[in-house]
Design a protein around this motif. Structure first.
Motif, PDB file in Angstrom:
ATOM      1  N   UNK A  54       0.832  -1.216   0.000  1.00 60.71           N
ATOM      2  CA  UNK A  54       0.000   0.000   0.000  1.00 60.71           C
ATOM      3  C   UNK A  54       0.867   1.266   0.000  1.00 60.71           C
ATOM      4  N   UNK A  55       0.482   2.210  -0.822  1.00 57.44           N
ATOM      5  CA  UNK A  55       1.059   3.545  -0.808  1.00 57.44           C
ATOM      6  C   UNK A  55      -0.087   4.542  -0.695  1.00 57.44           C
ATOM      7  N   UNK A  56       0.082   5.520   0.174  1.00 59.15           N
ATOM      8  CA  UNK A  56      -0.943   6.553   0.349  1.00 59.15           C
ATOM      9  C   UNK A  56      -0.302   7.907   0.064  1.00 59.15           C
ATOM     10  N   UNK A  57      -0.898   8.632  -0.861  1.00 64.82           N
ATOM     11  CA  UNK A  57      -0.412   9.956  -1.218  1.00 64.82           C
ATOM     12  C   UNK A  57      -1.253  11.000  -0.495  1.00 64.82           C
ATOM     13  N   UNK A  58      -0.588  11.988   0.057  1.00 66.81           N
ATOM     14  CA  UNK A  58      -1.258  13.058   0.802  1.00 66.81           C
ATOM     15  C   UNK A  58      -1.721  14.122  -0.194  1.00 66.81           C
ATOM     16  N   UNK A  59      -3.032  14.262  -0.339  1.00 65.35           N
ATOM     17  CA  UNK A  59      -3.584  15.243  -1.269  1.00 65.35           C
ATOM     18  C   UNK A  59      -4.635  16.076  -0.551  1.00 65.35           C
ATOM     19  N   UNK A  60      -4.285  17.285  -0.242  1.00 63.35           N
ATOM     20  CA  UNK A  60      -5.252  18.227   0.295  1.00 63.35           C
ATOM     21  C   UNK A  60      -5.916  18.960  -0.870  1.00 63.35           C
ATOM     22  N   UNK A 109       3.683  -8.926  -8.031  1.00 64.60           N
ATOM     23  CA  UNK A 109       4.097  -7.677  -7.399  1.00 64.60           C
ATOM     24  C   UNK A 109       2.988  -6.648  -7.567  1.00 64.60           C
ATOM     25  N   UNK A 110       2.165  -6.552  -6.537  1.00 65.14           N
ATOM     26  CA  UNK A 110       1.027  -5.624  -6.568  1.00 65.14           C
ATOM     27  C   UNK A 110       1.327  -4.401  -5.718  1.00 65.14           C
ATOM     28  N   UNK A 111       0.922  -3.257  -6.248  1.00 66.34           N
ATOM     29  CA  UNK A 111       1.004  -1.999  -5.502  1.00 66.34           C
ATOM     30  C   UNK A 111      -0.333  -1.289  -5.654  1.00 66.34           C
ATOM     31  N   UNK A 112      -0.834  -0.746  -4.562  1.00 64.17           N
ATOM     32  CA  UNK A 112      -2.088  -0.009  -4.588  1.00 64.17           C
ATOM     33  C   UNK A 112      -1.836   1.390  -4.037  1.00 64.17           C
ATOM     34  N   UNK A 113      -2.238   2.382  -4.802  1.00 64.18           N
ATOM     35  CA  UNK A 113      -2.076   3.775  -4.396  1.00 64.18           C
ATOM     36  C   UNK A 113      -3.439   4.346  -4.022  1.00 64.18           C
ATOM     37  N   UNK A 114      -3.523   4.889  -2.821  1.00 61.18           N
ATOM     38  CA  UNK A 114      -4.747   5.559  -2.380  1.00 61.18           C
ATOM     39  C   UNK A 114      -4.408   6.955  -1.891  1.00 61.18           C
ATOM     40  N   UNK A 115      -5.432   7.732  -1.682  1.00 59.37           N
ATOM     41  CA  UNK A 115      -5.249   9.133  -1.353  1.00 59.37           C
ATOM     42  C   UNK A 115      -5.887   9.468  -0.017  1.00 59.37           C
ATOM     43  N   UNK A 116      -5.245  10.352   0.746  1.00 54.82           N
ATOM     44  CA  UNK A 116      -5.787  10.740   2.045  1.00 54.82           C
ATOM     45  C   UNK A 116      -5.533  12.220   2.275  1.00 54.82           C
ATOM     46  N   UNK A 117      -6.386  12.817   3.096  1.00 50.08           N
ATOM     47  CA  UNK A 117      -6.187  14.200   3.508  1.00 50.08           C
ATOM     48  C   UNK A 117      -6.664  14.352   4.942  1.00 50.08           C
ATOM     49  N   UNK A 118      -6.250  15.411   5.572  1.00 53.04           N
ATOM     50  CA  UNK A 118      -6.730  15.748   6.908  1.00 53.04           C
ATOM     51  C   UNK A 118      -6.577  14.620   7.909  1.00 53.04           C
ATOM     52  N   UNK A 119      -7.679  14.315   8.595  1.00 57.23           N
ATOM     53  CA  UNK A 119      -7.663  13.284   9.628  1.00 57.23           C
ATOM     54  C   UNK A 119      -7.326  11.910   9.049  1.00 57.23           C
ATOM     55  N   UNK A 120      -7.739  11.652   7.811  1.00 53.54           N
ATOM     56  CA  UNK A 120      -7.426  10.367   7.182  1.00 53.54           C
ATOM     57  C   UNK A 120      -5.922  10.196   7.053  1.00 53.54           C
ATOM     58  N   UNK A 121      -5.235  11.252   6.648  1.00 51.84           N
ATOM     59  CA  UNK A 121      -3.786  11.194   6.507  1.00 51.84           C
ATOM     60  C   UNK A 121      -3.122  11.000   7.869  1.00 51.84           C
ATOM     61  N   UNK A 122      -3.623  11.678   8.885  1.00 48.61           N
ATOM     62  CA  UNK A 122      -3.032  11.536  10.216  1.00 48.61           C
ATOM     63  C   UNK A 122      -3.214  10.115  10.746  1.00 48.61           C
ATOM     64  N   UNK A 123      -4.379   9.516  10.514  1.00 48.71           N
ATOM     65  CA  UNK A 123      -4.606   8.145  10.963  1.00 48.71           C
ATOM     66  C   UNK A 123      -3.723   7.164  10.205  1.00 48.71           C
ATOM     67  N   UNK A 124      -3.588   7.360   8.901  1.00 47.19           N
ATOM     68  CA  UNK A 124      -2.719   6.492   8.114  1.00 47.19           C
ATOM     69  C   UNK A 124      -1.267   6.629   8.556  1.00 47.19           C
ATOM     70  N   UNK A 125      -0.865   7.848   8.896  1.00 42.66           N
ATOM     71  CA  UNK A 125       0.519   8.095   9.305  1.00 42.66           C
ATOM     72  C   UNK A 125       0.858   7.458  10.640  1.00 42.66           C
TER      73      UNK A 125
END
Length: 273
Positions: A54-60, A109-125
């Motif tokens: 999993x990869x999560x990109x921070x997008x506000x 070799x699977x990779x999944x990119x999702x997006x988070x902002x605000x509280x979602x990003x803080x929880x993922x972090x």
């Protein structure tokens, strides 16, 4: 336009795992690790338990990162995860992520990119992982998880109509820089392209020697992601450099060439025959 790679193409299973607009990108290359890779396994990759990185990109909303910055940061995040001491070792010297990293790389070799902002990003972090920063982009990469075993903080992340753009054309890469060349004929979404850039970085990493890996690591995994000149793309895919061939789970046709990994050490090796 859908372009296929030369050579053998594996058939992909007839299903999708979401998409950048609907909650993530699932994509994979169809090449095995080299035989001398520490992650090589002779068992059929489709029969192994399937994991995803999993990869999560921070997008506000107000300040999204530039597309190229996000792509380059995602590629570097994959390399940081591959080289982290927690991902390495065996037996008594095994890092806490080493077993799952091997399991992931022994399957597709699977990779999944999702997006988070605000509280979602803080929880993922707050979850175990590594945050990698670019010029403005932030991407957090996590240890691989089973396809059916996502942490709830990541499983609920979605992308609702958001894509990324470059405010200006990125400049030409330095002649000595590793470059991940994107297929100019494929209109990939930002998330798809981020995952594909990660694949390209990983294929280059597999092909490098330990001293070459160490030298790249010392630069902070400097690299560039650029769209190839259409006139040069055909030659790049046949140059002997690592080529990502997509399995076709999302957005593009099975067997499509998406990225050529042009690392200077590999470039020199190819040129030297």
């Amino acid at each position: 336009m859908r372009a296929s790679c030369p050579g053998t193409i594996r058939s992909a299973k007839n299903h999708r795992f979401g998409g950048w607009q609907t909650g993530g990108v699932s994509t994979e290359d169809t090449q095995n690790p080299p035989s001398d890779s520490p992650f090589h396994d002779d068992s059929p990759r489709d029969e192994a338990r399937q994991y995803v990185l999993p990869l999560v990109v921070h997008i506000e909303k107000a300040e999204p990162p530039a597309r190229t910055d996000a792509l380059e940061t995602a590629a570097r995040a994959v390399l940081v995860m591959l080289s982290d001491e927690r991902s390495l070792g065996e037996g008594d010297d095994e890092g806490e992520w080493a077993r799952v990293m091997r399991d992931w790389q022994d399957a597709r070799i699977r990779k999944v990119v999702r997006r988070a902002r605000g509280a979602e990003w803080r929880k993922a972090s707050a979850l175990p992982g590594i945050t990698v920063t670019g010029k403005e982009a932030e991407v957090r990469v996590f240890p691989p998880v089973p396809l059916d075993g996502w942490p709830k903080e990541l499983a609920k992340l979605q992308v609702s109509g958001t894509d990324l753009d470059d405010p200006a054309e990125p400049g030409a890469p330095e002649a000595i820089a590793p470059v991940l060349w994107l297929n100019p004929d494929l209109g990939m979404s930002a998330g798809k392209a981020m995952a594909q850039a990660g694949h390209g970085a990983q294929l280059a990493w597999w092909e490098l020697t330990e001293p070459e890996r160490a030298a790249w690591r010392e630069t902070g995994f400097a690299l560039a992601v650029r769209t190839a000149d259409p006139a040069a793309w055909h030659g790049l895919t046949r140059s002997g450099l690592p080529v990502v061939r997509d399995a076709g789970f999302t957005e593009i046709a099975p067997g499509s060439c998406t990225v050529v990994a042009d690392h200077p050490a590999l470039r020199a090796r190819v040129a030297g025959g």
